[in-house]
Design a protein around this motif. Sequence first.
Motif, PDB file in Angstrom:
ATOM      1  N   MET A   1       0.844  -1.184   0.000  1.00 26.60           N
ATOM      2  CA  MET A   1       0.000   0.000   0.000  1.00 26.60           C
ATOM      3  C   MET A   1       0.883   1.239   0.000  1.00 26.60           C
ATOM      4  N   ASP A   2       0.399   2.240  -0.667  1.00 26.55           N
ATOM      5  CA  ASP A   2       1.162   3.487  -0.688  1.00 26.55           C
ATOM      6  C   ASP A   2       0.774   4.359   0.514  1.00 26.55           C
ATOM      7  N   GLY A   3       1.482   5.448   0.668  1.00 31.48           N
ATOM      8  CA  GLY A   3       1.299   6.323   1.825  1.00 31.48           C
ATOM      9  C   GLY A   3      -0.074   6.967   1.900  1.00 31.48           C
ATOM     10  N   ILE A   4      -0.649   7.318   0.762  1.00 29.73           N
ATOM     11  CA  ILE A   4      -1.965   7.965   0.749  1.00 29.73           C
ATOM     12  C   ILE A   4      -3.041   6.998   1.244  1.00 29.73           C
ATOM     13  N   ALA A   5      -2.961   5.751   0.827  1.00 29.56           N
ATOM     14  CA  ALA A   5      -3.943   4.755   1.265  1.00 29.56           C
ATOM     15  C   ALA A   5      -3.829   4.523   2.773  1.00 29.56           C
ATOM     16  N   LEU A   6      -2.613   4.433   3.290  1.00 26.70           N
ATOM     17  CA  LEU A   6      -2.425   4.250   4.730  1.00 26.70           C
ATOM     18  C   LEU A   6      -2.931   5.451   5.518  1.00 26.70           C
ATOM     19  N   LEU A   7      -2.681   6.655   5.012  1.00 31.43           N
ATOM     20  CA  LEU A   7      -3.174   7.859   5.671  1.00 31.43           C
ATOM     21  C   LEU A   7      -4.696   7.904   5.652  1.00 31.43           C
ATOM     22  N   THR A   8      -5.308   7.514   4.550  1.00 32.17           N
ATOM     23  CA  THR A   8      -6.766   7.485   4.442  1.00 32.17           C
ATOM     24  C   THR A   8      -7.367   6.500   5.441  1.00 32.17           C
TER      25      THR A   8
END
Length: 118
Positions: A1-8
């Motif tokens: 997973m990329d950073g944006i997905a983890l932040l979301t």
Amino acid sequence: MDGIALLTITVLAVFVGFEVVSKVSSTLHTPLMSGANAIHGIILVGAIIVAGQASDPWVLAVALLAVVLATANLVGGFVVTDRMLEMFRGRKREVPTAKSTNAKTPEARAPEAKEGMR
């Protein structure tokens, strides 16, 4: 997973957690805190295991930070639970004694009692 997905996922978890916790009545809060403290104890054990097996200095630093934060969370949970249980305990009544109330002898109290009846 990329950073944006983890932040979301993190932001959504914060909002869902806030909504769930804010709907809990005060009578259920203490038992839920006890269960949360047990889970935080498991998290602390996991952080200690990760810190013990870390070979990279960055992983060790993050694991030690996790141990410190998990410890603070666990101790804080027990403090809050103890304070909430203190609210539900009955207050202990003090038994008045002659020394604690500076009570006068019955003979010395008699004039005061008579004045109060007038």
